[in-house]
Design a protein around this motif. Structure first.
Motif, PDB file in Angstrom:
ATOM      1  N   ASN A 278       0.839  -1.199   0.000  1.00 31.61           N
ATOM      2  CA  ASN A 278       0.000   0.000   0.000  1.00 31.61           C
ATOM      3  C   ASN A 278       0.875   1.251   0.000  1.00 31.61           C
ATOM      4  OD1 ASN A 278       0.938  -0.041   2.605  1.00 31.61           O
ATOM      5  ND2 ASN A 278      -1.064   0.094   3.593  1.00 31.61           N
ATOM      6  N   THR A 279       0.242   2.415  -0.079  1.00 30.74           N
ATOM      7  CA  THR A 279       0.990   3.661  -0.292  1.00 30.74           C
ATOM      8  C   THR A 279       1.983   3.977   0.822  1.00 30.74           C
ATOM      9  OG1 THR A 279      -0.885   4.854   0.659  1.00 30.74           O
ATOM     10  CG2 THR A 279      -0.769   4.722  -1.739  1.00 30.74           C
ATOM     11  N   ASP A 280       1.654   3.629   2.078  1.00 37.51           N
ATOM     12  CA  ASP A 280       2.593   3.922   3.162  1.00 37.51           C
ATOM     13  C   ASP A 280       3.519   2.749   3.478  1.00 37.51           C
ATOM     14  OD1 ASP A 280       0.854   2.216   4.411  1.00 37.51           O
ATOM     15  OD2 ASP A 280       0.194   3.629   5.955  1.00 37.51           O
ATOM     16  N   GLY A 281       3.416   1.668   2.674  1.00 33.76           N
ATOM     17  CA  GLY A 281       4.352   0.547   2.811  1.00 33.76           C
ATOM     18  C   GLY A 281       4.167  -0.295   4.048  1.00 33.76           C
ATOM     19  N   THR A 282       2.973  -0.263   4.641  1.00 35.81           N
ATOM     20  CA  THR A 282       2.761  -1.012   5.887  1.00 35.81           C
ATOM     21  C   THR A 282       1.965  -2.303   5.680  1.00 35.81           C
ATOM     22  OG1 THR A 282       0.747   0.261   6.355  1.00 35.81           O
ATOM     23  CG2 THR A 282       2.836   1.088   7.277  1.00 35.81           C
ATOM     24  N   LYS A 283       1.396  -2.449   4.484  1.00 35.08           N
ATOM     25  CA  LYS A 283       0.607  -3.638   4.218  1.00 35.08           C
ATOM     26  C   LYS A 283       0.899  -4.188   2.820  1.00 35.08           C
ATOM     27  CE  LYS A 283      -3.294  -3.011   7.379  1.00 35.08           C
ATOM     28  NZ  LYS A 283      -4.764  -3.092   7.521  1.00 35.08           N
ATOM     29  N   ILE A 284       0.637  -5.475   2.670  1.00 33.24           N
ATOM     30  CA  ILE A 284       0.866  -6.180   1.415  1.00 33.24           C
ATOM     31  C   ILE A 284      -0.421  -6.196   0.599  1.00 33.24           C
ATOM     32  CG2 ILE A 284       1.199  -8.514   0.480  1.00 33.24           C
ATOM     33  CD1 ILE A 284       3.259  -8.938   2.721  1.00 33.24           C
ATOM     34  N   ILE A 285      -0.296  -6.020  -0.714  1.00 38.16           N
ATOM     35  CA  ILE A 285      -1.426  -6.134  -1.634  1.00 38.16           C
ATOM     36  C   ILE A 285      -1.213  -7.369  -2.496  1.00 38.16           C
ATOM     37  CG2 ILE A 285      -2.660  -5.075  -3.567  1.00 38.16           C
ATOM     38  CD1 ILE A 285      -1.861  -2.346  -2.441  1.00 38.16           C
ATOM     39  N   LEU A 286      -2.184  -8.273  -2.474  1.00 35.58           N
ATOM     40  CA  LEU A 286      -2.090  -9.519  -3.247  1.00 35.58           C
ATOM     41  C   LEU A 286      -3.060  -9.415  -4.418  1.00 35.58           C
ATOM     42  CD1 LEU A 286      -2.106 -11.997  -0.208  1.00 35.58           C
ATOM     43  CD2 LEU A 286      -0.130 -11.076  -1.422  1.00 35.58           C
ATOM     44  N   ASP A 287      -2.511  -9.083  -5.598  1.00 36.23           N
ATOM     45  CA  ASP A 287      -3.372  -8.843  -6.763  1.00 36.23           C
ATOM     46  C   ASP A 287      -3.101  -9.792  -7.920  1.00 36.23           C
ATOM     47  OD1 ASP A 287      -0.897  -7.841  -7.323  1.00 36.23           O
ATOM     48  OD2 ASP A 287      -1.611  -5.975  -8.227  1.00 36.23           O
ATOM     49  N   THR A 288      -2.208 -10.743  -7.735  1.00 35.36           N
ATOM     50  CA  THR A 288      -1.925 -11.728  -8.775  1.00 35.36           C
ATOM     51  C   THR A 288      -1.793 -13.108  -8.133  1.00 35.36           C
ATOM     52  OG1 THR A 288       0.481 -11.517  -8.590  1.00 35.36           O
ATOM     53  CG2 THR A 288      -0.642 -10.012 -10.121  1.00 35.36           C
ATOM     54  N   LYS A 289      -1.922 -14.151  -8.949  1.00 34.49           N
ATOM     55  CA  LYS A 289      -1.744 -15.505  -8.430  1.00 34.49           C
ATOM     56  C   LYS A 289      -0.331 -15.677  -7.876  1.00 34.49           C
ATOM     57  CE  LYS A 289      -2.109 -20.397  -9.657  1.00 34.49           C
ATOM     58  NZ  LYS A 289      -0.815 -20.774  -9.045  1.00 34.49           N
ATOM     59  N   ALA A 290       0.659 -15.113  -8.576  1.00 29.40           N
ATOM     60  CA  ALA A 290       2.051 -15.238  -8.125  1.00 29.40           C
ATOM     61  C   ALA A 290       2.239 -14.598  -6.754  1.00 29.40           C
ATOM     62  CB  ALA A 290       2.988 -14.603  -9.151  1.00 29.40           C
ATOM     63  N   SER A 291       1.618 -13.437  -6.536  1.00 31.74           N
ATOM     64  CA  SER A 291       1.790 -12.753  -5.250  1.00 31.74           C
ATOM     65  C   SER A 291       1.117 -13.541  -4.115  1.00 31.74           C
ATOM     66  CB  SER A 291       1.233 -11.328  -5.313  1.00 31.74           C
ATOM     67  OG  SER A 291      -0.172 -11.331  -5.515  1.00 31.74           O
ATOM     68  N   LYS A 292      -0.040 -14.135  -4.401  1.00 33.85           N
ATOM     69  CA  LYS A 292      -0.724 -14.941  -3.382  1.00 33.85           C
ATOM     70  C   LYS A 292       0.117 -16.170  -3.026  1.00 33.85           C
ATOM     71  CE  LYS A 292      -5.052 -13.529  -5.521  1.00 33.85           C
ATOM     72  NZ  LYS A 292      -6.152 -13.996  -6.404  1.00 33.85           N
ATOM     73  N   ASP A 293       0.625 -16.848  -4.052  1.00 33.38           N
ATOM     74  CA  ASP A 293       1.435 -18.046  -3.808  1.00 33.38           C
ATOM     75  C   ASP A 293       2.712 -17.691  -3.045  1.00 33.38           C
ATOM     76  OD1 ASP A 293      -0.405 -19.619  -5.108  1.00 33.38           O
ATOM     77  OD2 ASP A 293       0.667 -19.645  -7.022  1.00 33.38           O
ATOM     78  N   CYS A 294       3.335 -16.580  -3.389  1.00 33.66           N
ATOM     79  CA  CYS A 294       4.555 -16.149  -2.692  1.00 33.66           C
ATOM     80  C   CYS A 294       4.272 -15.858  -1.226  1.00 33.66           C
ATOM     81  CB  CYS A 294       5.137 -14.907  -3.362  1.00 33.66           C
ATOM     82  SG  CYS A 294       6.024 -15.237  -4.905  1.00 33.66           S
ATOM     83  N   PHE A 295       3.158 -15.178  -0.962  1.00 35.08           N
ATOM     84  CA  PHE A 295       2.836 -14.823   0.421  1.00 35.08           C
ATOM     85  C   PHE A 295       2.558 -16.072   1.261  1.00 35.08           C
ATOM     86  CE2 PHE A 295      -0.322 -13.552   3.681  1.00 35.08           C
ATOM     87  CZ  PHE A 295       0.505 -12.710   4.420  1.00 35.08           C
ATOM     88  N   ILE A 296       1.822 -17.019   0.697  1.00 35.30           N
ATOM     89  CA  ILE A 296       1.535 -18.268   1.425  1.00 35.30           C
ATOM     90  C   ILE A 296       2.831 -19.021   1.697  1.00 35.30           C
ATOM     91  CG2 ILE A 296       0.443 -20.535   1.216  1.00 35.30           C
ATOM     92  CD1 ILE A 296      -1.842 -19.093  -0.312  1.00 35.30           C
ATOM     93  N   SER A 297       3.717 -19.089   0.702  1.00 36.88           N
ATOM     94  CA  SER A 297       5.012 -19.750   0.893  1.00 36.88           C
ATOM     95  C   SER A 297       5.850 -19.034   1.942  1.00 36.88           C
ATOM     96  CB  SER A 297       5.779 -19.807  -0.433  1.00 36.88           C
ATOM     97  OG  SER A 297       5.153 -20.681  -1.343  1.00 36.88           O
ATOM     98  N   LEU A 298       5.748 -17.717   1.964  1.00 36.58           N
ATOM     99  CA  LEU A 298       6.489 -16.928   2.951  1.00 36.58           C
ATOM    100  C   LEU A 298       6.026 -17.272   4.369  1.00 36.58           C
ATOM    101  CD1 LEU A 298       7.234 -13.150   2.733  1.00 36.58           C
ATOM    102  CD2 LEU A 298       6.129 -14.063   4.764  1.00 36.58           C
ATOM    103  N   LEU A 299       4.708 -17.390   4.559  1.00 33.34           N
ATOM    104  CA  LEU A 299       4.194 -17.713   5.894  1.00 33.34           C
ATOM    105  C   LEU A 299       4.645 -19.092   6.355  1.00 33.34           C
ATOM    106  CD1 LEU A 299       0.549 -16.307   5.792  1.00 33.34           C
ATOM    107  CD2 LEU A 299       2.556 -15.314   6.898  1.00 33.34           C
ATOM    108  N   MET A 300       4.906 -19.988   5.416  1.00 31.18           N
ATOM    109  CA  MET A 300       5.406 -21.320   5.764  1.00 31.18           C
ATOM    110  C   MET A 300       6.926 -21.363   5.770  1.00 31.18           C
ATOM    111  SD  MET A 300       2.870 -22.905   6.709  1.00 31.18           S
ATOM    112  CE  MET A 300       3.919 -24.286   7.162  1.00 31.18           C
ATOM    113  N   ASP A 301       7.562 -20.186   5.616  1.00 23.31           N
ATOM    114  CA  ASP A 301       9.025 -20.074   5.672  1.00 23.31           C
ATOM    115  C   ASP A 301       9.698 -20.995   4.651  1.00 23.31           C
ATOM    116  OD1 ASP A 301      11.240 -18.802   6.707  1.00 23.31           O
ATOM    117  OD2 ASP A 301      11.591 -20.292   8.268  1.00 23.31           O
ATOM    118  N   ASN A 302       9.114 -21.019   3.440  1.00 16.93           N
ATOM    119  CA  ASN A 302       9.639 -21.905   2.396  1.00 16.93           C
ATOM    120  C   ASN A 302      10.833 -21.328   1.645  1.00 16.93           C
ATOM    121  OD1 ASN A 302       7.670 -23.752   2.993  1.00 16.93           O
ATOM    122  ND2 ASN A 302       6.324 -23.192   1.310  1.00 16.93           N
ATOM    123  N   PHE A 303      11.118 -20.037   1.841  1.00 13.78           N
ATOM    124  CA  PHE A 303      12.234 -19.413   1.142  1.00 13.78           C
ATOM    125  C   PHE A 303      13.487 -19.516   2.000  1.00 13.78           C
ATOM    126  CE2 PHE A 303       8.429 -17.161  -0.443  1.00 13.78           C
ATOM    127  CZ  PHE A 303       8.511 -17.568  -1.769  1.00 13.78           C
TER     128      PHE A 303
END
Length: 331
Positions: A278-303
């Motif tokens: 978002n504009t102030d950089g405090t929240k994530i915007i998930l607007d594509t399939k790739a971004s959703k998959d990345c965020f879910i993988s991030l929560l599972m510490d897959n990177f």
């Protein structure tokens, strides 16, 4: 329970083959009050069926050196895995397993009153008074030969001439060695994940459990458009991932600050640029399939990053080396 524990439990039935027996129960697809019946098995068939299912357990579990036992709630995409059912809600059909374990007085099935074609599953009990295991086996329509006339050679063991074709009008049931679940020592093991998701109304249970994961993400206040994740719950692949997040997200468990997560999204090589903010950089915007998959993988510490080479990896299958877990232990 890990895979070695499971094998040790099952080894009892191989060490005591002469003292164990087999009973088979039919679960009917019917609206009558009682839909569980015991099948009367002749002695010769009983021994053959017992050996068939013991051989199947041996081939599917005992001899599979590379087999993993994973918790169903935190399962990953490993193909060489079976699953320990660790979700609180159990489908109604599977409750019949406990009925068998707790009762010695189940009514015999009368095939003159109840048709073979009404059988939707078989529950196979193997054991003795000391120890039992129960296999759940779905009955596919292809294994029920309905009452339209069939013509077969039966042979002299059935009192027939070996060259004579006989007409049979009754339903016939073919029992194969495959099974989808095993109950052993109060543990329910899922052999076929696809089968359990397609049957038992399990999709509703998955979605219900997945909401816990979504609520945990919502509580983080890090996603600006939560509705896009909520919409994913109808897809069972994503619903399973939300259950895994609810049960075992390292990021949530460690209470990683949102700003640290956002900084990681900005700088980690394989996901930088795939996730918007978002504009102030405090929240994530998930607007594509790739971004959703990345965020879910991030929560599972897959990177992950190798400390040896500093190479970056995405790894779904992770075994904790610091705190040995029984969720996934290789045999």
């Amino acid at each position: 329970m890990n895979i070695q524990d499971l094998r040790e439990e099952l080894q009892y039935f191989y060490d005591n083959q002469n003292s164990i027996g087999i009973s088979i129960y039919a679960l009917l697809n019917t609206t009558i009050n009682n839909n569980l019946f015991k099948i009367n098995i002749e002695d010769e068939a009983s021994g053959s069926l017992k050996n068939m299912f013991l051989n199947s357990i041996e081939n599917l579990i005992m001899k599979q050196d590379e087999l993993f036992l994973l918790n169903l709630s935190t399962c990953d995409e490993r193909t060489n895995a079976i699953y320990l059912y660790d979700i609180d809600e159990i489908p109604e059909d599977l409750l019949h397993i406990d009925t068998i374990l707790n009762s010695d007085d189940i009514e015999l099935m009368n095939i003159e009153e109840l048709r073979m074609s009404s059988i939707k599953a078989l529950l196979v009990e193997i054991g003795n008074n000391e120890k039992q295991t129960i296999l759940y086996k779905s009955v596919a329509p292809i294994n029920v030969f309905k009452s339209s006339p069939k013509y077969v050679f039966l042979g002299k063991e059935f009192g027939e001439h070996p060259t004579r074709l006989r007409k049979i009008d009754e339903d016939l049931l073919r029992i194969t060695s495959q099974f989808q679940l095993v109950k052993i020592s109060n543990n329910l093991i899922v052999m076929d994940l696809n089968a359990i998701e397609k049957n038992f109304g399990f999709d509703k249970i998955i979605k219900k459990e997945a909401t816990i994961g979504l609520n945990a993400i919502k509580a983080m206040s890090i996603v600006d458009n939560m509705e896009v994740l909520i919409g994913l719950i109808e897809d069972l692949r994503y619903a399973r991932k939300f259950i895994k997040i609810a049960k075992n997200s390292p990021v949530i468990k460690a209470n990683i600050p949102n700003q640290n997560i956002i900084n990681f999204c900005r700088t980690y090589t394989s996901i930088a640029g795939k996730i918007k903010f978002n504009t102030d950089g405090t929240k994530i915007i998930l607007d594509t399939k790739a971004s959703k998959d990345c965020f879910i993988s991030l929560l599972m510490d897959n990177f992950l990053t190798s400390e040896l080479t500093q190479f970056h990896y995405e790894s779904v299958a992770k075994d904790n080396l610091e705190n040995s877990s029984t969720d996934s232990i290789q045999g």
